[in-house]
Scaffold this active site. Structure first.
Site, PDB file in Angstrom:
ATOM      1  N   LYS A 122       0.959  -1.240   0.040  1.00 36.65           N
ATOM      2  CA  LYS A 122      -0.108  -0.066   0.109  1.00 36.65           C
ATOM      3  C   LYS A 122       0.883   1.098   0.019  1.00 36.65           C
ATOM      4  CE  LYS A 122      -4.485   0.934   0.338  1.00 36.65           C
ATOM      5  NZ  LYS A 122      -5.484   0.064  -0.125  1.00 36.65           N
ATOM      6  N   GLY A 175     -18.658   3.692  -2.502  1.00 35.54           N
ATOM      7  CA  GLY A 175     -20.057   3.851  -1.936  1.00 35.54           C
ATOM      8  C   GLY A 175     -20.993   4.298  -2.987  1.00 35.54           C
TER       9      GLY A 175
END
Ligand code: GLU
Length: 416
Positions: free
Chosen positions: A106, A223
């Site tokens: 990451k 989302g």
């Protein structure tokens, strides 16, 4: 005792709980509890107004036993070394959980991209790659988008890397725009994968998705697509959505497409007509069938866990739930689809993007989603099965599967 909220400590606590459950000794825990390599960089650049700014960036390369390391790049004011390390650990368990041949990594930069111009964003993207070019590559570590980074930023990064190595190397990065070797379906993939899991979970508890109520925290890529897919494909009633500025509620349903358009224009969903304003905290405690945290970490904690009032908690965000909250959700009978399973659709389609890039033959969106459905459904089924076998919650079930795969690869390589 204070609740642990430091993300890396949380990831280590989860790992240690999983090692205990699956009977791995301390030597194994130690071999898995830190990144293989952690790089910290500094980027100094001139802003549009002539001011010189210095930014701190990171890349955490957690585990490479199963393949080139993989994971997104976050640009956020609250980015930190601890968070990047935790996210790289979760990437390792994520790629193992869905069984794709990649490791975990990451990256991040501490910055506020919302306050930057396009030229500034491009300079930041290119500088990040220049600093890290020796450490990444199609067979080493392959970045991708995450919070506040997008296909355009990936394109600048790809171009900078290709200039440095003086050849095409599209599989150095994923989440690219289609004309540069991106995959059909990549931008919807995280939400799509989560929704496949929700479909399976609903089947397990006998919940009819048609008319089921859903609340979604976070209206970014994951989302907003989750809201659209739940409504469009399954007939769910989206009663609340939110973003960093607050939330909106309407018990008769919010049109997720209208909310996305409104946010595009005004930069927030707050103020959409025929909705009442609520806070992010209130959204999480709404009575609903499906709750989807799709924003940031540490949203469901010791403080609010007993007010969570949903049947299925589908974690599209990374790390939204603390270990203490996990135990309570389990006691309260809430079906949790844990983050590194629920949001693995993104990295799975990233993997498909790498595969397509290698043989330069591109699939249709239908082919991508069919393949994604198979991967997600299989991972969901084995997680639930493992959790049942160990009489634990789904997060631990997912950990046990992933650990076994990573440890197996490390043993075969002679690392353990
Ligand atoms: N940032 C996404 C994640 O957290 C995608 C990573 C990737 O595609 O490599 O899973």
């Amino acid at each position: 005792m204070n609740e642990i909220l430091d993300p890396f400590k949380i990831s280590q606590k989860q790992l240690s709980d999983a090692c205990k459950l699956a009977n791995y000794d301390n030597d194994i825990y130690n071999a898995l509890s830190e990144p293989e390599r952690f790089v910290e960089i500094k980027i100094t650049m001139k802003m549009d107004d002539g001011k010189i700014n210095t930014f701190k960036g990171f890349r955490s390369q957690y585990n490479s036993a199963r393949g080139p390391m993989k994971g997104g790049i976050r640009w956020h004011p609250d980015e930190s070394a601890s968070l990047v390390k935790a996210l790289s650990a979760w990437m390792t368990w994520k790629t193992a959980c869905v069984d794709i041949p990649l490791g975990g990594a990451k990256g991040g930069i501490i910055c506020d991209p919302r306050a930057m111009s396009n030229r500034e964003l491009e300079t930041l993207a290119r500088s990040y790659i220049r600093q890290l070019a020796d450490f990444i590559g199609p067979n080493i570590d392959v970045p991708a988008p995450d919070v506040y980074t997008n296909p355009q930023i990936m394109a600048w990064m790809q171009d900078e890397y290709e200039k440095i190595v003086r050849r095409h190397a599209p599989s150095v990065i994923t989440g690219k725009p289609l004309p540069l070797g991106g995959s059909a379906g990549r931008s919807i993939a995280t939400a799509k994968g989560g929704v496949y899991c929700i479909r399976e979970a609903a089947r397990d508890i006998g919940l009819d998705l048609n008319g089921a109520t859903a609340a979604i925290q976070g209206y970014g890529n994951a989302g907003s697509w989750a809201a659209k897919l739940l409504k469009d494909e399954y007939g769910c009633n989206i009663i609340a959505v939110s973003d960093s500025k607050g939330g909106i509620y309407n018990k008769n349903g919010i049109d997720p497409f209208a909310a996305a358009e409104f946010k595009e224009k005004t930069r927030t969903v707050v103020g959409l007509k025929e909705t009442n304003q609520i806070s992010n905290e209130e959204l999480l405690e709404l009575e609903c069938d499906i709750l989807v945290p799709a924003a940031l970490e540490n949203q469901i904690t010791r403080e609010n866990v007993n007010n969570i009032n949903c049947k299925i908690l589908a974690e599209l965000a990374n790390g939204p739930t603390t270990p203490e909250a996990d135990e309570n959700l389990f006691k309260n009978g809430i079906l949790v689809i844990p983050d590194f399973l629920c949001n693995a659709g993104g990295v799975t389609v990233s993997y498909f993007e790498m595969v397509q890039g290698y043989y330069r033959y591109f699939w249709t969106e239908k082919e991508v989603f069919e393949a994604l459905d198979r991967v997600m459904t299989r991972a969901y089924r084995s997680t639930v099965e493992q959790a049942k076998k160990y009489k634990t919650h789904n997060r631990m079930g997912a950990y046990i599967i992933s650990l076994e795969r990573v440890i197996d690869a490390m043993r075969l390589r002679g690392w353990l």
